[in-house]
Design a protein around this motif. Structure first.
Motif, PDB file in Angstrom:
ATOM      1  N   ARG A  66      -6.431   5.138  -4.397  1.00 36.66           N
ATOM      2  CA  ARG A  66      -5.912   6.443  -3.959  1.00 36.66           C
ATOM      3  C   ARG A  66      -5.453   7.266  -5.151  1.00 36.66           C
ATOM      4  NH1 ARG A  66      -3.268   4.535  -0.657  1.00 36.66           N
ATOM      5  NH2 ARG A  66      -4.642   4.956   1.116  1.00 36.66           N
ATOM      6  N   ASP A  75       0.415  10.227   3.152  1.00 33.61           N
ATOM      7  CA  ASP A  75      -0.796   9.553   3.601  1.00 33.61           C
ATOM      8  C   ASP A  75      -0.392   8.329   4.419  1.00 33.61           C
ATOM      9  OD1 ASP A  75      -3.130   7.948   3.792  1.00 33.61           O
ATOM     10  OD2 ASP A  75      -3.965   8.886   2.004  1.00 33.61           O
ATOM     11  N   GLU A  94      -1.499   4.946   3.078  1.00 36.55           N
ATOM     12  CA  GLU A  94      -0.670   4.358   2.034  1.00 36.55           C
ATOM     13  C   GLU A  94       0.506   3.609   2.656  1.00 36.55           C
ATOM     14  OE1 GLU A  94       1.637   5.763  -2.014  1.00 36.55           O
ATOM     15  OE2 GLU A  94       2.314   6.513  -0.081  1.00 36.55           O
TER      16      GLU A  94
END
Length: 281
Positions: free
Chosen positions: A15, A55, A58
Motif C-alpha cells: 500500500r 483505508d 489497512e
C-alpha cells in the motif's frame, strides 16, 4: 510494565503512503519485525498500532497483525463514520481473527478539508456508534482545532476520546499560548485522555533538546494528570527528528521523572491499559 500506545507499521509493496513522498527517512517499508526487538530491548510489553491511511483494508491487515503478534495488544484503525452500515462493519471487524484487539478508530482531522467535519450529524452518529461498540476515538489535530474538538467531546460524553501527540503543540515555534488554552479547555472533559507522543517531531528536528519538551509534558500532566496520560513512541515517525526507539523511551523517562513511582507506572502502562481495555500477554 511499559505499553507503547502509539506506533505505526506499513508495507509500501502492499500500500502506498503518499504522505511520505517528501520525507525520505520514512519512504520505505516499516514492518513490525523491525520494531519488535526494539520493544523488547526497552521493556515494552504491549503496543497499540495506529492506522496511517483512510483505508479499511489497512485496518483489517492491522487486526491480522494483532492476531499474529502477541506484542500488539491493540489496534486503532480507520472506519468511515458516515457509512450507513457502520454498525455492521464494526461488528464484522470485531469477529475477525484478532478482532478482539480492535480498540479504537481515528481520522486525519488535521488535514481534513472540511473544517466543520466533526459537526456533521452523520459523523456525530458514527462516533456514537463507536462508543456503543466500546471503541475509542483518537483525535489527531492541530492546535487550532482543539476548540472544535472540545465541542464534539462535550456533545458525546459516552464516547472515550484520546488526544494524539498532545494536540501537536508548536514546540519548534516556541509560542505555546494558544495550544495551552485549547489543552486546558479539553482537559475539563473526563472522557478525554492524552498521549505524550510525537513531541520530538514537534520540536526542531535537527536541534531539539529534552528541555524544549518539558513545558509540554508539564502542562499535560498538570491538566490531565497521570491517570489520563499515556506514552506513545510515534515510531517510525520519530526518526524524522533523529530519535530511534531507545532515544524516545529515554526522553519519556526523563520527562516523567518528577512523578512518583506509582504515577510513572500509570503513564507508562496503566492509563493505556484502562482507556483502551488492553490485555497484555
Amino acid at each position: 510494565m511499559r505499553i507503547d500506545a502509539h506506533h505505526h507499521v506499513w508495507d509500501l509493496d502492499r500500500r502506498p503512503q503518499p504522505w511520505t513522498e517528501d520525507l525520505p527517512v520514512l519512504k520505505r517499508s516499516f514492518p513490525f519485525a523491525e520494531l519488535a526487538p526494539q520493544l523488547r530491548a526497552t521493556g515494552v510489553a504491549g503496543t497499540v498500532v495506529v492506522h496511517t491511511v483512510a483505508d479499511l483494508d489497512e485496518t483489517r491487515e492491522l487486526i491480522a497483525l494483532a492476531d499474529a503478534e502477541p506484542l500488539v495488544a491493540g489496534v486503532v484503525g480507520w472506519f468511515d463514520l458516515e457509512a450507513g452500515d457502520l454498525d455492521d462493519v464494526l461488528t464484522a471487524a470485531r469477529e475477525l481473527p484478532g478482532g478482539r484487539r480492535l480498540v479504537g478508530a481515528r481520522h486525519q482531522l488535521q488535514v481534513e478539508p472540511d473544517k466543520a467535519w466533526l459537526d456533521r450529524p452523520a459523523v456525530r452518529r458514527g462516533l456514537a456508534t463507536l462508543g456503543r461498540h466500546g471503541l475509542t476515538w483518537d483525535l489527531v489535530v492541530s492546535p487550532e482545532q482543539l476548540t472544535d474538538v472540545s465541542r464534539t467531546v462535550a456533545a458525546l460524553p459516552e464516547v472515550s476520546f484520546v488526544l494524539d501527540h498532545a494536540g501537536k503543540p508548536p514546540i519548534a515555534r516556541g509560542d505555546l499560548t494558544d495550544w495551552t488554552t485549547g489543552l486546558v479547555a479539553l482537559s475539563r472533559f473526563p472522557n478525554v485522555a492524552v498521549k505524550l507522543s510525537g513531541l520530538v517531531t514537534g520540536a526542531s528536528w535537527e536541534h531539539w533538546r529534552v528541555s524544549d519538551l518539558r513545558p509540554v509534558a508539564a502542562a499535560v500532566l498538570e491538566h490531565f494528570g497521570p491517570a489520563r496520560t499515556m506514552y506513545g513512541s510515534d515510531w517510525p515517525v520519530c526518526l524524522l527528528a533523529g530519535a530511534d526507539y531507545a532515544a524516545v523511551t529515554a526522553v519519556f523517562d526523563e520527562l516523567i521523572s518528577p512523578l512518583g513511582a506509582g504515577e510513572r507506572e500509570q503513564v507508562w502502562a496503566g492509563t493505556a491499559a484502562a482507556v483502551y481495555g488492553l490485555e497484555i500477554a
